[in-house]
Enzyme design. Structure first.
Site, PDB file in Angstrom:
ATOM      1  N   HIS A   1       8.776  38.138   4.112  1.00  0.00           N
ATOM      2  CA  HIS A   1       9.972  37.707   3.251  1.00  0.00           C
ATOM      3  C   HIS A   1      11.235  38.062   3.742  1.00  0.00           C
ATOM      4  O   HIS A   1      11.162  38.816   4.636  1.00  0.00           O
ATOM      5  CB  HIS A   1       9.635  39.144   2.385  1.00  0.00           C
ATOM      6  CG  HIS A   1      10.253  38.761   0.975  1.00  0.00           C
ATOM      7  ND1 HIS A   1      10.599  38.089   0.049  1.00  0.00           N
ATOM      8  CD2 HIS A   1      11.595  38.603   1.202  1.00  0.00           C
ATOM      9  CE1 HIS A   1      11.989  37.619  -0.973  1.00  0.00           C
ATOM     10  NE2 HIS A   1      12.694  38.424  -0.307  1.00  0.00           N
TER      11      HIS A   1
ATOM     12  N   GLY B   1       0.682  -1.389   0.003  1.00  0.00           N
ATOM     13  CA  GLY B   1       0.370   0.003  -0.087  1.00  0.00           C
ATOM     14  C   GLY B   1       0.897   1.473   0.234  1.00  0.00           C
ATOM     15  O   GLY B   1       1.272   1.844   1.338  1.00  0.00           O
ATOM     16  N   ALA B   2       0.764   2.050  -1.453  1.00  0.00           N
ATOM     17  CA  ALA B   2       1.778   3.289  -1.233  1.00  0.00           C
ATOM     18  C   ALA B   2       0.648   4.273  -0.741  1.00  0.00           C
ATOM     19  O   ALA B   2       0.172   5.635  -1.663  1.00  0.00           O
ATOM     20  CB  ALA B   2       2.110   3.508  -2.786  1.00  0.00           C
TER      21      ALA B   2
ATOM     22  N   ALA C   1       0.276  -1.818   4.894  1.00  0.00           N
ATOM     23  CA  ALA C   1      -0.677  -0.536   5.695  1.00  0.00           C
ATOM     24  C   ALA C   1      -2.018  -0.611   4.013  1.00  0.00           C
ATOM     25  O   ALA C   1      -1.686   0.021   3.119  1.00  0.00           O
ATOM     26  CB  ALA C   1       0.285   0.424   5.113  1.00  0.00           C
TER      27      ALA C   1
ATOM     28  N   ILE D   1      -1.080   6.001   4.573  1.00  0.00           N
ATOM     29  CA  ILE D   1       0.532   5.365   6.178  1.00  0.00           C
ATOM     30  C   ILE D   1       1.037   5.005   5.309  1.00  0.00           C
ATOM     31  O   ILE D   1       2.519   4.590   5.332  1.00  0.00           O
ATOM     32  CB  ILE D   1      -0.340   4.057   6.749  1.00  0.00           C
ATOM     33  CG1 ILE D   1      -1.379   5.295   7.638  1.00  0.00           C
ATOM     34  CG2 ILE D   1      -0.118   3.118   7.630  1.00  0.00           C
ATOM     35  CD1 ILE D   1      -2.444   4.040   8.551  1.00  0.00           C
TER      36      ILE D   1
ATOM     37  N   GLU E   1       2.235  -1.469  -4.672  1.00  0.00           N
ATOM     38  CA  GLU E   1       0.334  -0.297  -4.727  1.00  0.00           C
ATOM     39  C   GLU E   1      -0.209  -0.827  -6.175  1.00  0.00           C
ATOM     40  O   GLU E   1       0.267  -1.106  -7.164  1.00  0.00           O
ATOM     41  CB  GLU E   1       0.894   1.642  -4.915  1.00  0.00           C
ATOM     42  CG  GLU E   1      -0.616   1.864  -5.194  1.00  0.00           C
ATOM     43  CD  GLU E   1      -1.733   1.264  -4.250  1.00  0.00           C
ATOM     44  OE1 GLU E   1      -1.246   2.075  -2.975  1.00  0.00           O
ATOM     45  OE2 GLU E   1      -2.415   0.994  -4.418  1.00  0.00           O
TER      46      GLU E   1
HETATM   47  P1  NAD Z   1      -5.236   4.214   1.442  1.00  0.00           P
HETATM   48  O1  NAD Z   1      -6.726   3.235   1.344  1.00  0.00           O
HETATM   49  O2  NAD Z   1      -5.070   5.328   2.090  1.00  0.00           O
HETATM   50  O3  NAD Z   1      -3.904   3.449   1.063  1.00  0.00           O
HETATM   51  C1  NAD Z   1      -4.197   1.871   1.053  1.00  0.00           C
HETATM   52  C2  NAD Z   1      -3.186   1.358  -0.387  1.00  0.00           C
HETATM   53  O4  NAD Z   1      -3.435   0.274   0.046  1.00  0.00           O
HETATM   54  C3  NAD Z   1      -4.676   1.861  -1.598  1.00  0.00           C
HETATM   55  O5  NAD Z   1      -3.629   2.671  -2.465  1.00  0.00           O
HETATM   56  C4  NAD Z   1      -4.776   0.181  -1.854  1.00  0.00           C
HETATM   57  O6  NAD Z   1      -4.327   0.424  -3.878  1.00  0.00           O
HETATM   58  C5  NAD Z   1      -2.753  -0.182  -1.309  1.00  0.00           C
HETATM   59  N1  NAD Z   1      -3.778  -1.812  -1.139  1.00  0.00           N
HETATM   60  C6  NAD Z   1      -4.977  -2.419  -0.902  1.00  0.00           C
HETATM   61  N2  NAD Z   1      -4.760  -3.605  -0.670  1.00  0.00           N
HETATM   62  C7  NAD Z   1      -3.597  -4.514  -1.306  1.00  0.00           C
HETATM   63  C8  NAD Z   1      -2.953  -4.944  -2.140  1.00  0.00           C
HETATM   64  N3  NAD Z   1      -3.454  -6.485  -2.397  1.00  0.00           N
HETATM   65  N4  NAD Z   1      -1.935  -5.042  -2.747  1.00  0.00           N
HETATM   66  C9  NAD Z   1      -1.124  -3.701  -3.362  1.00  0.00           C
HETATM   67  N5  NAD Z   1      -1.622  -3.016  -2.464  1.00  0.00           N
HETATM   68  C10 NAD Z   1      -3.254  -2.507  -1.897  1.00  0.00           C
HETATM   69  O7  NAD Z   1      -5.165   3.624   3.689  1.00  0.00           O
HETATM   70  P2  NAD Z   1      -3.980   3.693   4.900  1.00  0.00           P
HETATM   71  O8  NAD Z   1      -2.738   4.239   4.539  1.00  0.00           O
HETATM   72  O9  NAD Z   1      -3.604   2.250   5.239  1.00  0.00           O
HETATM   73  O10 NAD Z   1      -4.709   4.559   5.829  1.00  0.00           O
HETATM   74  C11 NAD Z   1      -5.600   4.462   5.814  1.00  0.00           C
HETATM   75  C12 NAD Z   1      -6.885   5.646   6.009  1.00  0.00           C
HETATM   76  O11 NAD Z   1      -6.295   6.729   7.065  1.00  0.00           O
HETATM   77  C13 NAD Z   1      -7.055   6.841   4.877  1.00  0.00           C
HETATM   78  O12 NAD Z   1      -7.868   7.416   5.159  1.00  0.00           O
HETATM   79  C14 NAD Z   1      -5.841   7.856   5.252  1.00  0.00           C
HETATM   80  O13 NAD Z   1      -6.007   8.911   5.324  1.00  0.00           O
HETATM   81  C15 NAD Z   1      -5.572   8.051   6.829  1.00  0.00           C
HETATM   82  N6  NAD Z   1      -4.691   8.324   7.697  1.00  0.00           N
HETATM   83  C16 NAD Z   1      -4.182   9.590   7.356  1.00  0.00           C
HETATM   84  C17 NAD Z   1      -3.036   9.933   7.771  1.00  0.00           C
HETATM   85  C18 NAD Z   1      -3.015  11.809   7.624  1.00  0.00           C
HETATM   86  O14 NAD Z   1      -3.806  12.477   7.260  1.00  0.00           O
HETATM   87  N7  NAD Z   1      -2.132  11.932   7.352  1.00  0.00           N
HETATM   88  C19 NAD Z   1      -2.341   9.685   7.982  1.00  0.00           C
HETATM   89  C20 NAD Z   1      -2.827   8.156   8.098  1.00  0.00           C
HETATM   90  C21 NAD Z   1      -3.868   7.820   8.374  1.00  0.00           C
END
Ligand code: NAD
Length: 477
Positions: free
Chosen positions: A457, A193-194, A281, A197, A216
């Site tokens: 600035h 997952g890219a 993730a 997180i 991803e």
């Molecule tokens: P996400 O949905 O942002 O990313 C998960 C990724 O995993 C997706 O792009 C998906 O395509 C990929 N994926 C899923 N199954 C897969 C597989 N079998 N093989 C390869 N890739 C796969 O979820 P996340 O990063 O876990 O975050 C969860 C939630 O928490 C999100 O809504 C995020 O916005 C939120 N969050 C926000 C912050 C922040 O605001 N800075 C920080 C942490 C989490």
């Protein structure tokens, strides 16, 4: 056996993450007799307020990223400053201790705020029995009891989704919480997952020396982000050494011989990858399992999200759901916080609705990505007449002095009315710069308003000014 009854509260908040604790404090400030129930325990078995956000998410991640940035910078960027240092080493145990101390301090601050506001803090597992009653079961297995309130706010947050075929053991195949608690830097690390997180964790461990590969499933990188910014992010992260494999869907992960073999499919077929650790993730799910008794009839959707109206009201009168439990907005801490305040104020008879359209998003990598409003691709798909101003960070004296010149500010305005429609930033401290953009859009500013606002600035915020000026050849009179 008859369960012990406790005097009723005006409000019971279930969950003390950012949504829950903010809501409880606001309720108390507004004169409501409030209880907050939470059952988070850290690895030492000690209770800790603040939820995932504080204990195993955002704050833990930010604290480690700062340490990783310093370590990386000392090893790679000193020469350009004319500074010499002997070999710099990282003590991961001490780094984790610093992170844990930050968590403990912030958690204690929440407990102090609860005490100051006379909020009854209950360390127990809560279960909604009906719209007025909650069963509480303490972690020490002492008998459960029932408490009542006129209003109940559900704020139990979310947890990582399981990926079939990649069983978490938290030794070799680990979840995003454990990924913030490793005792050594893995030599070769893969992350499934890219998303936000995955990228934030990659930014930490790659800077500490792990060869890091992100797998991803989607072909499009950061699909929710403005694609010009996403392309820039892809280029920068790749140059920093992250290996980003897009269109790579993981189908299985198996451990053996102190390694993990990850199998994934892309357009060219099936591939295997051997790594020392694998972080999963791949998304999060709302914590609604066992949250309500079946007889409570709390309405959930097929993915477990609590059904709510635009005022965060569930199907049960007086029962609200906020934060990661609902689909009213993305899973981000400040969305939960705003909903917590909004619901507390509703209960107190005030109505200050949230402008979900102007919820800022931040990805805490380095450089950071932050945005508010709409992306160029969404606006073009809607056929909106738009104009765009872009300003590179490297054109600001501050970025040059910092030695952090990567990135840009992109402003999208309506071609006819000049109203600001979206502001997108990639660069160091983008998370701080976005506040000005949100404020401008909240006050319905035009790009000319931003261009006419005097910016100190030299600052990074001058890039916002520059992008606004780039939209204008002549000001209207
Ligand atoms: P996400 O949905 O942002 O990313 C998960 C990724 O995993 C997706 O792009 C998906 O395509 C990929 N994926 C899923 N199954 C897969 C597989 N079998 N093989 C390869 N890739 C796969 O979820 P996340 O990063 O876990 O975050 C969860 C939630 O928490 C999100 O809504 C995020 O916005 C939120 N969050 C926000 C912050 C922040 O605001 N800075 C920080 C942490 C989490």
């Amino acid at each position: 056996m008859q369960k012990k009854q406790i005097q009723p509260f005006d409000v019971i908040v279930i969950g003390a993450g950012p949504a829950g604790y903010s809501s409880a404090i606001r309720c108390a400030q507004l004169g409501l007799k409030t209880a907050c129930i939470d059952n988070w325990h850290n690895e030492k078995g000690r209770s800790s307020l603040g939820g995932t956000y504080l204990n195993a998410g955002c704050v833990a991640s930010l604290a480690l990223l700062e340490s990783a940035k310093i370590y990386h910078s000392l090893n790679h960027n000193l020469k350009q400053h004319g500074i010499q240092a002997d070999a710099v080493t990282a003590d991961i145990t001490l780094m984790m201790q610093r992170k844990n101390n930050i968590i403990e301090t912030l958690s204690r601050q929440i407990a102090d705020l609860f005490a100051q506001h006379k909020i009854t803090c209950i360390q127990a597992k809560a279960k909604l029995l009906n719209e007025r009653r909650v069963e509480i079961t303490p972690a020490d297995r002492s008998p459960s009891s029932i408490i009542g309130a006129k209003h109940i706010i559900l704020a139990t947050g979310s947890s990582p989704v399981d990926l079939p075929g990649a069983q978490i053991d938290n030794a070799f195949i680990i979840d995003s919480g454990m990924a913030l608690n490793l005792d050594a830097v893995p030599k070769r690390l893969a992350i499934i997952g890219a998303g936000v997180i995955g990228l934030e964790l990659a930014g930490i461990w790659s800077r500490l020396g792990a060869e890091t590969i992100l797998l991803e499933a989607q072909e499009t990188f950061l699909s929710m982000t403005d694609q010009q910014i996403a392309r820039e992010a892809y280029r920068i992260y790749t140059e920093q050494g992250l290996e980003l494999r897009l269109g790579a869907r993981v189908i299985s992960a198996k451990k053996g011989n102190k390694k993990v073999t990850v199998e994934y499919q892309d357009s060219e077929g099936t591939h295997a990858l051997r790594v020392d650790k694998l972080i999963v993730a791949s998304g999060r799910k709302p914590n609604t399992e066992n949250l309500a008794a079946a007889e409570a009839d709390l309405l959930l959707d097929e993915n477990g999200y609590v059904y709510v109206d635009e005022n965060c009201r569930s199907n049960l009168p007086g029962v609200y759901a906020i934060g990661d439990l609902t689909l009213l907005g993305p899973m981000i801490a400040h969305k939960g916080i705003e909903e917590g305040l909004f619901v507390a104020e509703q209960i107190a008879g005030l109505h200050n609705p949230i402008n979900y359209d102007l919820l800022p998003s931040v990805v805490f990598t380095e450089p950071e990505i932050a945005w508010v409003g709409q992306t160029e691709q969404a606006l073009r798909a809607m056929g909106e007449p738009i104009k765009i101003g872009v300003y590179p960070l490297k054109a600001t004296a501050r970025a040059q002095a910092l030695g952090q010149t990567e990135g840009m500010v992109k402003i999208i305005a309506h071609a006819e009315t000049d109203a600001l429609l979206g502001i997108h930033i990639i660069g160091t401290q983008a998370s701080e710069m976005i506040a000005e953009a949100v404020l401008a859009m909240e006050f319905s500013a035009s790009s000319e308003d931003l261009a006419r606002t005097i910016h100190a600035h030299p600052t990074l915020a001058k890039a916002l000014h520059g992008a606004a000026l780039a939209l204008k050849t002549r000001f209207s009179t």
